[in-house]
Design a protein around this motif. Structure first.
Motif, PDB file in Angstrom:
ATOM      1  N   SER A   6      -5.380 -26.084 -50.536  1.00 43.07           N
ATOM      2  CA  SER A   6      -4.447 -26.714 -49.610  1.00 43.07           C
ATOM      3  C   SER A   6      -3.095 -26.986 -50.248  1.00 43.07           C
ATOM      4  N   ALA A  15      -3.471 -27.892 -44.523  1.00 43.30           N
ATOM      5  CA  ALA A  15      -3.811 -26.488 -44.306  1.00 43.30           C
ATOM      6  C   ALA A  15      -2.810 -25.861 -43.340  1.00 43.30           C
ATOM      7  N   THR A  16      -2.928 -24.563 -43.146  1.00 41.34           N
ATOM      8  CA  THR A  16      -2.056 -23.855 -42.210  1.00 41.34           C
ATOM      9  C   THR A  16      -2.901 -22.896 -41.374  1.00 41.34           C
ATOM     10  N   THR A  17      -2.342 -22.499 -40.258  1.00 39.53           N
ATOM     11  CA  THR A  17      -3.038 -21.505 -39.438  1.00 39.53           C
ATOM     12  C   THR A  17      -2.818 -20.102 -39.986  1.00 39.53           C
ATOM     13  N   ALA A  18      -1.679 -19.870 -40.645  1.00 40.66           N
ATOM     14  CA  ALA A  18      -1.379 -18.564 -41.229  1.00 40.66           C
ATOM     15  C   ALA A  18      -1.580 -18.602 -42.736  1.00 40.66           C
ATOM     16  N   SER A  19      -1.915 -17.462 -43.299  1.00 38.22           N
ATOM     17  CA  SER A  19      -2.122 -17.380 -44.743  1.00 38.22           C
ATOM     18  C   SER A  19      -1.692 -16.004 -45.237  1.00 38.22           C
ATOM     19  N   PRO A  35      -1.935 -20.746 -48.309  1.00 41.19           N
ATOM     20  CA  PRO A  35      -1.310 -21.196 -47.063  1.00 41.19           C
ATOM     21  C   PRO A  35       0.108 -20.648 -46.901  1.00 41.19           C
ATOM     22  N   THR A  38       4.874 -23.383 -42.748  1.00 41.66           N
ATOM     23  CA  THR A  38       5.755 -23.215 -41.603  1.00 41.66           C
ATOM     24  C   THR A  38       7.058 -23.984 -41.821  1.00 41.66           C
ATOM     25  N   GLN A  41       6.384 -27.629 -41.408  1.00 35.27           N
ATOM     26  CA  GLN A  41       5.743 -28.237 -42.572  1.00 35.27           C
ATOM     27  C   GLN A  41       6.725 -28.403 -43.721  1.00 35.27           C
TER      28      GLN A  41
END
Length: 469
Positions: A6, A15-19, A35, A38, A41
């Motif tokens: 993380s 965390a992120t939705t994209a990686s 991660p 964005t 973020q």
């Protein structure tokens, strides 16, 4: 794939939705994801650092104590962090452990360092005090060759001075730094150190963000110029530690047998992926063959392999673009008349492995001499006079460091004094310490890191002038 590490924002694991994928250079295949931060973020990380700054700057004693506690936490986690670093960077596990320990060394050094204060006048007429105050939020961007060590070069002085930080590692090596962020989040107050990761254009978004008052960047000259341009409209303070093309000059009284191994490792440590490593060797014409063969003998003895193999002395190059660049530089030199006395080719099998290479018959004007190779390649050139070789050594846009080697140390020191660079070593190279300033001339950078000079670079001067009349 392993579980994703993380980011740390405001002390929390985020965390992120994209990686994005992280490649193991020993296999050339992805082994983990990281991660993809964005813009929202990034804004959150900057706000968190800005908010934490208000209290963090107030208590110097607490900062010292927490930096020492951070050093202890890093050391306790050595066996957790080091294997991650080896898998993403490629270096042998023993070297990865040393890099983790260097983080603790830098944290401890700066915890004990004083921020200077000076009294210009203190009498019945006036009291004038000159202090150094923190800047605010620092945006720090680190490269893939020493992701943890070079992060510590920024974290330790910045936090000691009272700043807070948003740190972004290279997308080639994000995992160990993200892990470091999670470990230090257990020690530091929320928001003091935020660690994010992502691919382009995250770095550009950081440097152009309105919150940071300073950018501390280590990386290539080309990117450093972009960072400087991005910082200019907001007049952000900058420290740029950029590339090097460091010469090693061997004088005619050199004891070749005595220095060959030390000279070799001054060029090939971390597989040559060191900004201040020896990048070109100048040998006296009458000693040229002797020097070439001595370096080639060491190169032939070195074991290249995966960093997880305890027998490996050199691992792979970190990434495919760098492997291609190194191979291209060697191929170009050979096409133009150079000779690979040893090496000069890829290692069979998967991964980004290149054999340690010693080049002879090369000359100024070849790319492998004029540019920074940043890999396991060392060109050896001949010279006839000291005046000539100093002029050739200085005839470059780079000016990070250099070294002069000879039996007469006073004579060697006099020659070293003529080098146009930030650090000139005598009978050694890559001798770096937390109390010794490090920076470059010309295109090799702006500002310095380490020592009280580096600490001061994370501050600005404030004068308190009090009239008593």
């Amino acid at each position: 794939m392993t579980d994703q590490v993380s980011m740390t924002i405001g002390g929390n694991a985020v965390a992120t939705t994209a990686s994005f994928e992280v490649v193991d250079p020993a296999t050339g295949a992805p082994f983990a994801t990281a991660p993809e931060c964005t813009e929202a973020q990034l804004d959150e990380a900057m706000r968190s650092a800005r908010d934490a700054y208000r209290s963090w700057k107030q208590d110097e004693a607490a900062r010292r104590k927490l930096l020492l506690a951070s050093a202890d936490a890093v050391l306790a986690a050595t066996d957790t962090i080091a294997p991650v670093l080896t898998h993403e960077q490629g270096k042998p596990l023993a070297d990865a452990r040393m890099e983790v320990r260097s983080v603790a060394l830098w944290l401890r050094h700066f915890a004990g360092l004083d921020v200077d204060r000076e009294i210009l006048q203190d009498d019945d007429k006036v009291h004038i005090r000159v202090e150094r105050r923190p800047l605010g939020v620092v945006a720090a961007i680190t490269p893939w060759n020493y992701p943890l060590s070079l992060a510590a070069w920024k974290i330790a002085p910045a936090l000691r001075a009272g700043n807070t930080m948003v740190l972004k590692p290279s997308p080639y090596t994000p995992l160990a730094t993200l892990l470091l962020g999670r470990i230090l989040a257990e020690v530091l107050p929320a928001g003091v150190l935020n660690v994010i990761s992502g691919s382009d254009p995250l770095g550009a978004l950081m440097t152009g963000h309105p919150v940071p008052r300073k950018i501390s960047f280590t990386g290539s000259v080309a990117t450093g110029k972009h960072v400087a341009a991005a910082a200019a409209p907001d007049l952000k303070r900058i420290t740029l530690e950029l590339g090097g093309n460091d010469p090693a000059i061997l004088l005619d009284d050199i004891d070749v047998e005595a220095v060959a191994e030390r000279l070799f490792w001054s060029a090939f440590r971390n597989n040559g992926q060191v900004c201040s490593a020896v990048k070109r060797v100048y040998a006296p014409e009458r000693r040229y063959d002797e020097v070439v063969e001595a370096l080639a003998a060491v190169a032939r003895s070195v074991r290249v392999g995966a960093g997880t193999d305890p027998r490996s002395q050199l691992g792979p190059l970190n990434n495919k673009p760098q492997l291609d660049r190194v191979a291209g530089l060697v191929d170009d030199a050979v096409r133009r008349g150079g000779q690979a006395v040893v090496g000069g080719d890829l290692v069979d099998g998967p991964g980004f492995f290149y054999r340690p290479t010693i080049l002879r018959g090369v000359s100024d004007g070849m790319a492998v001499v004029d540019e920074e190779q940043f890999g396991p390649v060392l060109p050896v050139l001949s010279y006839r006079s000291v005046d000539e070789v100093v002029e050739r050594a200085n005839d470059t846009h780079f000016g990070l460091s250099g070294s002069v080697w000879g039996t007469d140390a006073d004579r060697a020191a006099a020659v070293a004094d003529e080098l146009d660079c930030g650090t000139a070593w005598v009978n050694t190279h890559l001798a770096l310490r937390p109390d010794q300033p490090f920076g470059g001339a010309k295109w090799s950078g702006i500002g310095v890191e380490n020592g009280h000079w580096g600490l001061h670079s994370f501050t600005e001067v404030k004068v308190l002038h009090r009239s008593r009349a």
